[in-house]
Design a protein around this motif. Sequence first.
Motif, PDB file in Angstrom:
ATOM      1  N   ALA A 149       0.850  -1.194   0.000  1.00 61.21           N
ATOM      2  CA  ALA A 149       0.000   0.000   0.000  1.00 61.21           C
ATOM      3  C   ALA A 149       0.880   1.236   0.000  1.00 61.21           C
ATOM      4  N   LEU A 150       0.336   2.329  -0.530  1.00 62.03           N
ATOM      5  CA  LEU A 150       1.021   3.618  -0.469  1.00 62.03           C
ATOM      6  C   LEU A 150       0.632   4.278   0.851  1.00 62.03           C
ATOM      7  N   ALA A 151       1.429   4.013   1.883  1.00 59.49           N
ATOM      8  CA  ALA A 151       1.127   4.513   3.220  1.00 59.49           C
ATOM      9  C   ALA A 151       2.435   4.718   3.975  1.00 59.49           C
ATOM     10  N   PRO A 152       2.509   5.759   4.805  1.00 63.01           N
ATOM     11  CA  PRO A 152       3.731   6.009   5.570  1.00 63.01           C
ATOM     12  C   PRO A 152       4.120   4.805   6.419  1.00 63.01           C
ATOM     13  N   GLY A 153       5.416   4.510   6.432  1.00 63.83           N
ATOM     14  CA  GLY A 153       5.942   3.412   7.220  1.00 63.83           C
ATOM     15  C   GLY A 153       6.090   2.114   6.473  1.00 63.83           C
ATOM     16  N   LEU A 154       5.412   1.966   5.335  1.00 63.25           N
ATOM     17  CA  LEU A 154       5.514   0.732   4.561  1.00 63.25           C
ATOM     18  C   LEU A 154       6.686   0.797   3.572  1.00 63.25           C
ATOM     19  N   ARG A 155       7.095  -0.387   3.127  1.00 63.48           N
ATOM     20  CA  ARG A 155       8.170  -0.468   2.134  1.00 63.48           C
ATOM     21  C   ARG A 155       7.808   0.331   0.891  1.00 63.48           C
ATOM     22  N   ALA A 156       8.801   1.024   0.366  1.00 63.97           N
ATOM     23  CA  ALA A 156       8.597   1.820  -0.837  1.00 63.97           C
ATOM     24  C   ALA A 156       8.758   0.947  -2.072  1.00 63.97           C
ATOM     25  N   ASP A 157       7.842  -0.008  -2.209  1.00 66.49           N
ATOM     26  CA  ASP A 157       7.719  -0.815  -3.428  1.00 66.49           C
ATOM     27  C   ASP A 157       6.630  -0.161  -4.267  1.00 66.49           C
ATOM     28  N   LEU A 158       7.015   0.441  -5.369  1.00 66.25           N
ATOM     29  CA  LEU A 158       6.106   1.284  -6.143  1.00 66.25           C
ATOM     30  C   LEU A 158       6.200   0.958  -7.625  1.00 66.25           C
ATOM     31  N   VAL A 159       5.101   1.235  -8.319  1.00 69.77           N
ATOM     32  CA  VAL A 159       5.069   1.085  -9.770  1.00 69.77           C
ATOM     33  C   VAL A 159       4.592   2.396 -10.375  1.00 69.77           C
ATOM     34  N   VAL A 160       5.308   2.866 -11.394  1.00 70.01           N
ATOM     35  CA  VAL A 160       4.929   4.070 -12.135  1.00 70.01           C
ATOM     36  C   VAL A 160       4.412   3.616 -13.494  1.00 70.01           C
ATOM     37  N   LEU A 161       3.231   4.086 -13.856  1.00 70.85           N
ATOM     38  CA  LEU A 161       2.632   3.619 -15.112  1.00 70.85           C
ATOM     39  C   LEU A 161       1.875   4.728 -15.825  1.00 70.85           C
ATOM     40  N   LYS A 162       1.600   4.475 -17.082  1.00 69.83           N
ATOM     41  CA  LYS A 162       0.665   5.291 -17.855  1.00 69.83           C
ATOM     42  C   LYS A 162      -0.588   4.465 -18.051  1.00 69.83           C
ATOM     43  N   GLU A 163      -1.724   5.099 -17.898  1.00 70.31           N
ATOM     44  CA  GLU A 163      -2.982   4.358 -18.031  1.00 70.31           C
ATOM     45  C   GLU A 163      -3.479   4.282 -19.461  1.00 70.31           C
ATOM     46  N   SER A 164      -3.036   5.228 -20.302  1.00 65.64           N
ATOM     47  CA  SER A 164      -3.491   5.195 -21.693  1.00 65.64           C
ATOM     48  C   SER A 164      -2.396   5.751 -22.618  1.00 65.64           C
ATOM     49  N   PRO A 165      -1.837   4.907 -23.490  1.00 64.87           N
ATOM     50  CA  PRO A 165      -2.014   3.453 -23.522  1.00 64.87           C
ATOM     51  C   PRO A 165      -1.370   2.823 -22.302  1.00 64.87           C
ATOM     52  N   PHE A 166      -1.931   1.719 -21.846  1.00 62.83           N
ATOM     53  CA  PHE A 166      -1.501   1.130 -20.580  1.00 62.83           C
ATOM     54  C   PHE A 166      -0.080   0.578 -20.705  1.00 62.83           C
ATOM     55  N   SER A 167       0.815   1.050 -19.825  1.00 63.36           N
ATOM     56  CA  SER A 167       2.194   0.549 -19.845  1.00 63.36           C
ATOM     57  C   SER A 167       2.868   0.870 -18.520  1.00 63.36           C
ATOM     58  N   VAL A 168       3.686  -0.070 -18.058  1.00 67.55           N
ATOM     59  CA  VAL A 168       4.498   0.138 -16.864  1.00 67.55           C
ATOM     60  C   VAL A 168       5.783   0.829 -17.293  1.00 67.55           C
ATOM     61  N   LEU A 169       6.077   1.963 -16.662  1.00 68.22           N
ATOM     62  CA  LEU A 169       7.254   2.743 -17.024  1.00 68.22           C
ATOM     63  C   LEU A 169       8.395   2.579 -16.029  1.00 68.22           C
ATOM     64  N   GLY A 170       8.082   2.143 -14.816  1.00 68.06           N
ATOM     65  CA  GLY A 170       9.144   2.005 -13.838  1.00 68.06           C
ATOM     66  C   GLY A 170       8.682   1.304 -12.590  1.00 68.06           C
ATOM     67  N   ALA A 171       9.669   0.815 -11.835  1.00 67.64           N
ATOM     68  CA  ALA A 171       9.388   0.143 -10.573  1.00 67.64           C
ATOM     69  C   ALA A 171      10.465   0.513  -9.564  1.00 67.64           C
ATOM     70  N   PHE A 172      10.021   0.766  -8.338  1.00 64.03           N
ATOM     71  CA  PHE A 172      10.913   0.996  -7.207  1.00 64.03           C
ATOM     72  C   PHE A 172      10.764  -0.194  -6.264  1.00 64.03           C
ATOM     73  N   VAL A 173      11.873  -0.724  -5.795  1.00 66.14           N
ATOM     74  CA  VAL A 173      11.855  -1.784  -4.792  1.00 66.14           C
ATOM     75  C   VAL A 173      12.651  -1.304  -3.592  1.00 66.14           C
ATOM     76  N   ALA A 174      11.988  -1.269  -2.439  1.00 64.27           N
ATOM     77  CA  ALA A 174      12.613  -0.778  -1.208  1.00 64.27           C
ATOM     78  C   ALA A 174      13.252   0.590  -1.432  1.00 64.27           C
ATOM     79  N   GLY A 175      12.535   1.458  -2.135  1.00 58.71           N
ATOM     80  CA  GLY A 175      12.958   2.845  -2.307  1.00 58.71           C
ATOM     81  C   GLY A 175      13.912   3.109  -3.441  1.00 58.71           C
ATOM     82  N   LYS A 176      14.372   2.079  -4.134  1.00 60.73           N
ATOM     83  CA  LYS A 176      15.346   2.265  -5.206  1.00 60.73           C
ATOM     84  C   LYS A 176      14.697   2.030  -6.568  1.00 60.73           C
TER      85      LYS A 176
END
Length: 378
Positions: A338-365
């Motif tokens: 979840a995107l919530a304070p205190g949790l691991r910074a595992d994140l995905v950056v994407l575009k919704e149209s056209p749908f595509s994953v542009l990046g991923a962060f694992v443990a803040g990196k």
Amino acid sequence: MWLSGARLVLPDRVLTEGSLRLEGERIAEVREGFVPSGMDLRGFTVVPGLVDLHGDSLERELEPRPGVRLPLELALPSWELRQLAAGITTVYATVAFWEGAGGVREPDQGLRLAQELWGLRSALHVDLRIHARYEVSRPQGEPAVREALRKGWVHLLSFMDHTPGQGQFHDLETYVRYMARHHGRPEAEVYDEVKRLSTRATWEGLEALAAEALAKSIPLASHDDDTPDRVALMARLGVTVSEFPVRLEAAKEAKVRGMTVVMGAPNALRGGSHHGNLSALDALREGLLDALATDYLPEAALRAPFRLAAQGLLDLPLALALVTRRPALAVGLADRGALAPGLRADLVVLKESPFSVLGAFVAGKPVFVGGELAHALA
């Protein structure tokens, strides 16, 4: 570090424009609006990194054709990139212990694969965990499962039963056709093998194996539950996750018993099971669906929640929880999803149209960067 101005999918709402502050491996702050000093992510969407409890895709990387086995060090990098490009930051890669299945699913091969994965996982960006799958109709694999447990190479243990006539395969002919096609073998050979090898694990053996896993705080799952009686049997073993129940009454029984009901993301995305079993959408409409797993298609995991939201079946935060927070909690990973304070910074950056994953962060990196996101990071 601030990630600024993105559309943020939070646990309970969506911020049209919001910012995240990362400190080390954690999310330190979530703020509405744009923070000028941060990395400009306006026009992008940020969601939690996906947690996949059942991913079979490594098998196909290792064996791209029947009879062709690639070294793990060759297959693993491309497999990892595929996970990250699908938005998956925590993956329970399946390792089968299935006597007579051939190739990578044979118990001795499964044990070797578990050992090799354990040795290489620290070098990966994705948080790789091992989901050991024990075929109870072939108890010849039990010693290898026990060895993997004792070595500490297992993070999740599931019991599967592919005995023809129940579960996923309603009759012997369906089983033989599927296995022959899947492994590129003659049907007569598969049929003879079924007759020669199929026995049943004893209840005492299953109970001992389950107890050994639970003593190590390893969660247990069942696979392809087809009847309430089978669910009840699995519950007696200490199973808390029912993955891919094939009939509605089995899913209902799992829910009554407090199990996490996991269905396939490809099932949800396609609108039905390719085997004609329980539809993930029907499970959702009945209030039975808790989580989705990639099964055979990593790319389905992130697209399915957006499809469910677009169809009006769930709002987007609840839909995304099916592949993030809820599977994480099902296996005791309360630090992510979840995107919530205190949790691991595992994140995905994407575009919704056209749908595509542009990046991923694992443990803040930032560990995977592509397309337009590369310019934002420059």
